[in-house]
Design a protein around this motif. Structure first.
Motif, mmCIF file in Angstrom:
data_model
loop_
_atom_site.group_PDB
_atom_site.id
_atom_site.type_symbol
_atom_site.label_atom_id
_atom_site.label_comp_id
_atom_site.label_asym_id
_atom_site.label_seq_id
_atom_site.Cartn_x
_atom_site.Cartn_y
_atom_site.Cartn_z
ATOM 1 N N CYS A 266 5.201 0.231 -26.939
ATOM 2 C CA CYS A 266 5.688 1.075 -28.034
ATOM 3 C C CYS A 266 6.176 0.489 -29.431
ATOM 4 O O CYS A 266 6.562 -0.995 -29.162
ATOM 5 C CB CYS A 266 6.752 2.065 -27.381
ATOM 6 S SG CYS A 266 6.443 3.195 -26.216
ATOM 7 N N ALA A 267 6.111 1.058 -30.384
ATOM 8 C CA ALA A 267 6.616 0.629 -31.728
ATOM 9 C C ALA A 267 8.027 0.094 -31.385
ATOM 10 O O ALA A 267 8.340 -0.741 -32.148
ATOM 11 C CB ALA A 267 6.414 1.641 -32.697
ATOM 12 N N GLU A 268 9.005 1.030 -30.758
ATOM 13 C CA GLU A 268 10.474 0.502 -30.867
ATOM 14 C C GLU A 268 10.610 -0.908 -30.107
ATOM 15 O O GLU A 268 11.316 -1.432 -30.336
ATOM 16 C CB GLU A 268 11.057 1.383 -29.911
ATOM 17 C CG GLU A 268 12.379 1.255 -29.562
ATOM 18 C CD GLU A 268 13.276 2.323 -28.756
ATOM 19 O OE1 GLU A 268 13.750 1.932 -28.006
ATOM 20 O OE2 GLU A 268 12.936 3.369 -28.944
ATOM 21 N N ALA A 269 9.602 -1.286 -29.197
ATOM 22 C CA ALA A 269 9.771 -2.606 -28.528
ATOM 23 C C ALA A 269 9.473 -3.609 -29.567
ATOM 24 O O ALA A 269 9.788 -5.092 -29.483
ATOM 25 C CB ALA A 269 8.698 -2.731 -27.383
ATOM 26 N N PHE A 270 8.913 -3.629 -30.497
ATOM 27 C CA PHE A 270 8.536 -4.438 -31.704
ATOM 28 C C PHE A 270 9.515 -4.403 -32.946
ATOM 29 O O PHE A 270 9.909 -5.471 -33.418
ATOM 30 C CB PHE A 270 7.121 -4.255 -32.343
ATOM 31 C CG PHE A 270 5.997 -4.459 -31.196
ATOM 32 C CD1 PHE A 270 5.592 -5.977 -30.987
ATOM 33 C CD2 PHE A 270 5.511 -3.622 -30.215
ATOM 34 C CE1 PHE A 270 4.577 -5.992 -30.040
ATOM 35 C CE2 PHE A 270 4.391 -3.953 -29.601
ATOM 36 C CZ PHE A 270 3.936 -5.182 -29.447
ATOM 37 N N ILE A 271 9.790 -3.042 -33.278
ATOM 38 C CA ILE A 271 10.819 -2.888 -34.204
ATOM 39 C C ILE A 271 12.022 -2.368 -34.324
ATOM 40 O O ILE A 271 12.682 -2.047 -35.326
ATOM 41 C CB ILE A 271 9.804 -2.436 -35.694
ATOM 42 C CG1 ILE A 271 9.329 -0.819 -35.065
ATOM 43 C CG2 ILE A 271 8.610 -3.247 -35.821
ATOM 44 C CD1 ILE A 271 8.719 -0.166 -36.305
ATOM 45 N N GLY A 272 12.403 -2.126 -33.097
ATOM 46 C CA GLY A 272 13.703 -1.526 -32.790
ATOM 47 C C GLY A 272 14.854 -2.695 -33.142
ATOM 48 O O GLY A 272 14.645 -3.459 -32.938
ATOM 49 N N LEU A 273 16.070 -1.957 -33.213
ATOM 50 C CA LEU A 273 17.194 -3.224 -33.470
ATOM 51 C C LEU A 273 17.485 -3.975 -32.491
ATOM 52 O O LEU A 273 17.574 -5.168 -32.626
ATOM 53 C CB LEU A 273 18.450 -2.306 -33.418
ATOM 54 C CG LEU A 273 19.481 -3.008 -34.433
ATOM 55 C CD1 LEU A 273 19.262 -3.572 -35.542
ATOM 56 C CD2 LEU A 273 20.876 -2.268 -34.256
ATOM 57 N N ARG A 274 17.119 -3.686 -30.961
ATOM 58 C CA ARG A 274 16.999 -4.607 -30.040
ATOM 59 C C ARG A 274 16.148 -5.691 -30.173
ATOM 60 O O ARG A 274 16.269 -6.725 -29.806
ATOM 61 C CB ARG A 274 16.972 -4.004 -28.795
ATOM 62 C CG ARG A 274 17.977 -2.876 -28.326
ATOM 63 C CD ARG A 274 17.996 -2.469 -26.954
ATOM 64 N NE ARG A 274 18.962 -1.516 -26.415
ATOM 65 C CZ ARG A 274 18.721 -0.309 -26.303
ATOM 66 N NH1 ARG A 274 17.469 0.423 -26.491
ATOM 67 N NH2 ARG A 274 20.006 0.650 -26.199
ATOM 68 N N ALA A 275 14.944 -5.273 -30.627
ATOM 69 C CA ALA A 275 13.868 -6.408 -30.619
ATOM 70 C C ALA A 275 14.264 -7.391 -31.764
ATOM 71 O O ALA A 275 14.155 -8.562 -31.555
ATOM 72 C CB ALA A 275 12.491 -5.661 -30.907
ATOM 73 N N LEU A 276 14.605 -6.862 -33.007
ATOM 74 C CA LEU A 276 15.087 -7.466 -33.887
ATOM 75 C C LEU A 276 16.265 -8.498 -33.827
ATOM 76 O O LEU A 276 16.542 -9.498 -34.485
ATOM 77 C CB LEU A 276 15.293 -6.881 -35.300
ATOM 78 C CG LEU A 276 13.991 -5.685 -35.896
ATOM 79 C CD1 LEU A 276 14.261 -5.177 -37.099
ATOM 80 C CD2 LEU A 276 12.623 -6.611 -35.891
ATOM 81 N N SER A 277 17.012 -8.045 -32.943
ATOM 82 C CA SER A 277 18.282 -8.939 -32.618
ATOM 83 C C SER A 277 17.768 -9.946 -31.496
ATOM 84 O O SER A 277 18.823 -10.679 -30.935
ATOM 85 C CB SER A 277 19.417 -7.927 -32.242
ATOM 86 O OG SER A 277 19.442 -7.037 -33.226
#
Length: 388
Positions: A266-277
């Protein structure tokens, strides 16, 4: 034949037309309102008198000449009479704002979300709203309504949160819980409405724009979760079950990283805050992550052809290079197609964007009495008439 009801609806529609004109073009005179609206001068005169008496409008002190005849008096929305309260129950924080009818922020507060247990989250929110309400009453302002938003899919017909994986909520009647909590802290009976956070962000950008709102407009929220709110043809596009705009759970890579929803890639797994952190254990490359966001924005552009794409949320605030990489990616796709890139900008209200947009909910529907959801929402709130 419902003659009286029909006449009242026509009056509400005509009032809303005048109010929307004056929000977009402050200072119009009665004569200009008649010209712009297509209503007769006598109808406009009667409606303006009602709106002045009800405190929705105020007359400017000066007069202006509009050709032959008597000088005309400019009319404006009376910002010193009413206020709106907006709430965002996010994954990590609760935000509450008070705004004027034109979107000026009068009060804002943010607290860490004490518990994701629905009842406790609503009680915390209600206490914050009560504090905000005390502030606006001290200013002599009348509360029009309370709008709330949260991440996830919202069923607008029932007021339920269908799916909010980052909060662990499914099939939750959050609107009823919040309405009850607000009553328990002594808030007067006003419309209480619930919306998805990205939808609310889009509504705030649209309703509180300078001049005419940009339509179509897409608001992309990049926080712990990722979502999009879409305004098209002067209303939110939410889909059949409130799932429209759940772009955080569109698949960007087959068998990619695991997402909070249980799917992979999913997009969230690439650009969500958890991924970016780096919380998902993968190495963080902000430039590459921004490229993924750019791909997502370009897909929204080609799907909806919006006048503007607005991007907000912690991911953008904390990592400006991440957003710049996304904007560059969109520009590269546009250049390859030989087309000008869409307008991509940051949220006007920063991290308060969704809370401010939630505040706009009541006003948005009041100004659109023919909106198919307006009557249903008022019925759920126990109202038989629109807000004053």
């Amino acid at each position: 034949m419902k003659t009286t009801g029909d006449q009242q609806l026509v009056k509400r529609i005509n009032r809303s037309v005048l109010l929307r004109l004056l929000r977009a073009q402050p200072g119009l005179s009665r004569a200009r309102l008649a010209t712009e609206s297509g209503l007769t001068k006598s109808t406009v005169s009667l409606l303006v008198r009602e709106l002045l008496d009800d405190g929705w409008l105020t007359e400017a002190g000066e007069t202006v000449n509009e050709g032959l005849g008597r000088p005309s008096t400019p009319l404006r929305i009376h910002e010193g009479r009413r206020a709106l309260i907006g709430v965002e129950i996010a994954v990590q924080v609760v935000r509450v704002v008070c705004v004027t009818l034109q979107g000026e922020i009068l009060h804002s507060e943010e607290q860490p979300l004490a518990s994701t247990t629905p009842a406790r989250a609503c009680q915390q929110t209600a206490r914050m709203v009560a504090t905000a309400y005390q502030g606006i009453t001290a200013l002599g302002l009348q509360l029009v309504g309370v709008g709330a938003c949260t991440p996830g899919a919202i069923d607008h017909d029932t007021g339920k949160v269908l799916f909010a994986p980052n909060l662990g909520w499914r099939q939750l009647d959050l609107l009823s819980l919040l309405t009850r909590a607000l009553a328990e802290v002594g808030l007067p009976p006003v419309p209480v409405q619930l919306q998805n956070d990205a939808d609310a962000g889009a509504l705030g950008e649209y309703e509180f724009a300078d001049g005419e709102g940009e339509d179509p407009l897409i608001f992309v929220s990049c926080d712990v979760g990722v979502g999009a709110g879409i305004v098209s043809n002067d209303r939110l596009f939410s889909g059949a079950q409130g799932m429209a705009g759940e772009i955080g759970h569109t698949i960007m890579q087959i068998d990619g990283p695991l997402c909070s929803c249980g799917r992979k890639g999913c997009a969230e797994a690439f650009i969500g805050l958890r991924a970016l952190s780096g919380q998902n254990g993968a190495a963080v490359d902000l430039s590459r992550s921004g490229h993924y966001l750019g791909v997502l924005l370009q897909n929204l552009w080609t799907t909806f052809n919006p006048r503007a794409i607005v991007v907000g949320g912690k991911s953008c605030d904390h990592h400006p290079e991440f957003l710049q990489s996304a904007i560059d990616t969109v520009a590269q796709y546009a250049a390859s197609a030989g087309m000008p890139p869409p307008s991509v900008r940051t949220a006007r209200y920063g991290q308060l964007a969704s809370a401010v947009g939630a505040a706009a909910l009541t006003l948005h529907e009041y100004l659109r009495p023919m909106h198919p959801n307006s009557e249903a929402r008022r019925a759920r709130a126990g109202q038989t008439a629109p807000p004053p």
